[in-house]
Design a protein around this motif. Structure first.
Motif, PDB file in Angstrom:
ATOM      1  N   LEU A 192      36.888  41.346  30.548  1.00 26.11           N
ATOM      2  CA  LEU A 192      36.545  42.718  30.902  1.00 26.11           C
ATOM      3  C   LEU A 192      35.678  42.804  32.151  1.00 26.11           C
ATOM      4  CD1 LEU A 192      35.804  44.187  27.357  1.00 26.11           C
ATOM      5  CD2 LEU A 192      37.905  44.342  28.690  1.00 26.11           C
ATOM      6  N   ALA A 193      35.027  41.726  32.529  1.00 27.92           N
ATOM      7  CA  ALA A 193      34.196  41.757  33.734  1.00 27.92           C
ATOM      8  C   ALA A 193      35.048  41.709  34.996  1.00 27.92           C
ATOM      9  CB  ALA A 193      33.206  40.599  33.712  1.00 27.92           C
ATOM     10  N   THR A 194      36.098  40.889  34.968  1.00 25.17           N
ATOM     11  CA  THR A 194      36.963  40.744  36.149  1.00 25.17           C
ATOM     12  C   THR A 194      38.302  41.450  35.999  1.00 25.17           C
ATOM     13  OG1 THR A 194      37.835  38.669  35.278  1.00 25.17           O
ATOM     14  CG2 THR A 194      35.885  38.539  36.692  1.00 25.17           C
ATOM     15  N   HIS A 195      38.590  41.959  34.777  1.00 26.51           N
ATOM     16  CA  HIS A 195      39.851  42.656  34.480  1.00 26.51           C
ATOM     17  C   HIS A 195      41.052  41.772  34.780  1.00 26.51           C
ATOM     18  CE1 HIS A 195      36.918  45.863  35.826  1.00 26.51           C
ATOM     19  NE2 HIS A 195      37.059  46.098  34.531  1.00 26.51           N
ATOM     20  N   THR A 196      40.965  40.522  34.349  1.00 27.58           N
ATOM     21  CA  THR A 196      42.050  39.571  34.552  1.00 27.58           C
ATOM     22  C   THR A 196      42.451  38.965  33.220  1.00 27.58           C
ATOM     23  OG1 THR A 196      40.436  37.808  34.999  1.00 27.58           O
ATOM     24  CG2 THR A 196      41.341  38.996  36.907  1.00 27.58           C
ATOM     25  N   LYS A 197      43.723  38.604  33.128  1.00 31.89           N
ATOM     26  CA  LYS A 197      44.239  37.968  31.914  1.00 31.89           C
ATOM     27  C   LYS A 197      43.888  36.490  31.943  1.00 31.89           C
ATOM     28  CE  LYS A 197      48.437  39.012  30.726  1.00 31.89           C
ATOM     29  NZ  LYS A 197      49.931  38.995  30.652  1.00 31.89           N
ATOM     30  N   ILE A 198      43.302  35.992  30.844  1.00 35.86           N
ATOM     31  CA  ILE A 198      42.893  34.591  30.784  1.00 35.86           C
ATOM     32  C   ILE A 198      43.731  33.776  29.806  1.00 35.86           C
ATOM     33  CG2 ILE A 198      40.524  35.161  31.456  1.00 35.86           C
ATOM     34  CD1 ILE A 198      39.731  34.895  28.524  1.00 35.86           C
ATOM     35  N   TRP A 199      44.503  34.441  28.933  1.00 37.36           N
ATOM     36  CA  TRP A 199      45.290  33.679  27.957  1.00 37.36           C
ATOM     37  C   TRP A 199      46.378  34.567  27.379  1.00 37.36           C
ATOM     38  CZ3 TRP A 199      46.359  33.829  22.655  1.00 37.36           C
ATOM     39  CH2 TRP A 199      46.838  32.645  22.084  1.00 37.36           C
ATOM     40  N   THR A 200      47.539  33.960  27.111  1.00 37.17           N
ATOM     41  CA  THR A 200      48.665  34.661  26.488  1.00 37.17           C
ATOM     42  C   THR A 200      49.269  33.768  25.420  1.00 37.17           C
ATOM     43  OG1 THR A 200      49.145  35.790  28.562  1.00 37.17           O
ATOM     44  CG2 THR A 200      50.844  35.858  26.870  1.00 37.17           C
TER      45      THR A 200
END
Length: 441
Positions: A192-200
């Motif tokens: 939520l800090a960088t608004h990036t996906k880290i895992w799927t």
């Protein structure tokens, strides 16, 4: 007729639960010790309106100025006071330009507990997620009067899925990560800090018959408060999957529960147990360390369970669903403590952890001194009775000693009398013998 089971409810500890239904009504139910632990509806906020159906809710039950966030079917997001239900802020979603805005309802809502600004005015941060995956984070200043609310910053918006429909959204305890999943959407974790996906996540392989189970997640939750890498998710194919980001992308454990879709999943504060509810009203607890079913909660629900929440302090959970009942359960014995009928289909339930049973506290604090003296009297009487018993015991001991002495004296007197009688008999015999000897001579 719906299936129901009649059980004797022993009553629940003092608590306060807030429920939301399909007609937009918000009802407050309380259980007080003076009432024998029976849950009763004490307040109702709003008017019946199907267009204002509550789809998601989140509460920040801090001790100072608590807030309650509610997302409605018409696209409005409202901030209320959980104490009296006063409307503080009303917001409109930014997807009004979308042609399919009516189908893009809000499915996820989270009210951040962190204080974002240190100004004199109270501010809060909201996260919303729609069915199409449109996620928005906005900061709102709460005014003193309604209608003066302003957004501190420009809302941040991004899309968490390229296709499919998002059905579940959950933010971890530290409010740094969020997970999303749904129909055709694999569970994915976002920073939520960088608004990036880290895992799927990765779909499970085909079964022994070569049949592939389509992706359809209905609910999900983080397992531990301190570790965002472990979470559980329920599917439409009555399967519960446990994931560990540090181990692999596929589930580390999975098991089936009954024969209907999983509709609600929530975690316990111990980090080792989860509670699951399905579409046929079955509620159970599972140990995630072994995947073993600990047991089902006693008392059959007659409708689909849509929400389960764990009380942060008391050993109870609350469940609600399409049977219009709010039920309070004991997590240790898994018995029904209390149930209240709320008339409408329920969509969500939350606990107000700052509720206190003021009646009991006030009665103890305002007890008159006369009652306290009355309570102290039995102690004094007990002491007096004990002292009297001791005196009686001493008297009885003295009496016994006197009797023994008298008995000894009487025995000695009898012995002396016998000895005197014997001495007299001996003297008379001697005198007779002396007389007889003199006659013979």
């Amino acid at each position: 007729m719906p299936r129901t089971t009649t059980l004797e409810s022993p009553g629940c500890p003092p608590l306060r639960a807030i429920t939301f239904d399909v007609l937009g009504l918000i009802k407050v139910s309380e259980a007080r010790s003076k009432q024998g632990g029976v849950t009763k509806v004490v307040e109702r906020w709003g008017e019946p309106d199907a267009s204002r159906c509550v789809l998601a809710a989140s509460i920040n039950d801090c001790k100072v100025d608590p807030l309650l966030a509610v997302a409605r079917k018409n696209g409005a997001v409202e901030l209320l006071s959980p104490i009296n239900g006063d409307l503080r802020v009303s917001l409109a979603t930014t997807n009004q330009t979308d042609v399919q805005s009516q189908e893009d309802n809000i499915v996820g809502l989270h009210l951040f507990r962190k204080q974002q600004s240190e100004s004199s005015a109270r501010s809060c941060t909201l996260l919303t997620c729609t069915t199409k995956g449109l996620t928005t984070v906005r900061s709102v200043t709460i005014p003193k009067s309604l209608g003066d609310s302003t957004c501190d910053d420009t809302p941040t918006t991004w899309n968490v899925c390229a296709a499919g429909n998002v059905l579940c959204c959950k933010v971890d305890e530290n409010e740094n990560y969020a997970l999303f999943g749904g129909k055709g959407v694999e569970v994915n974790i976002w920073d939520l800090a960088t608004h990036t996906k880290i895992w799927t996540a990765k779909s499970p392989p085909k079964n022994s018959l070569g049949i592939f189970t389509p992706t359809w997640f209905t609910s999900a939750t983080f397992i531990s408060k301190d570790d965002h890498r472990k979470f559980a998710a329920g599917t439409n194919s009555h399967e519960v999957r446990l994931y560990d980001m540090s181990a692999q992308r596929r589930p580390v454990m999975s098991f089936d529960f009954r024969e209907t879709p999983i509709k609600a999943v929530t975690e316990d504060i111990d980090g080792n147990t989860i509670y699951i509810g399905n579409g046929s009203g079955d509620l159970a607890s599972v140990d995630i360390r072994t995947g073993k079913l600990l047991g089902c909660f006693l008392g059959k629900c007659s409708g689909s369970i849509r929400s389960i929440t764990r009380h942060p302090d008391l050993p109870v959970i609350a469940s609600c669903g399409l049977d219009s009942y709010l039920r309070i359960w004991d997590i240790k014995s898994r018995q029904l403590l209390s149930a209240v009928f709320l008339k409408q289909h329920l969509t969500k339930v939350v606990f107000d952890s700052n509720f206190e049973d003021d009646e009991v506290a006030g009665s103890v604090a305002t007890m008159p001194p006369s009652e306290q003296e009355i309570d102290d009297e039995p102690v004094d009487r007990d002491e007096e009775s004990r002292s009297a018993k001791k005196k009686k015991a001493k008297k009885s001991q003295n009496v016994d000693e006197d009797e023994e002495e008298e008995e000894l004296i009487s025995v000695e007197q009898e012995k002396s009398k016998k000895s005197k009688v014997k001495s007299k008999d001996g003297k008379s015999k001697k005198s007779k013998k002396s007389k007889g000897e003199s006659i013979d001579v």
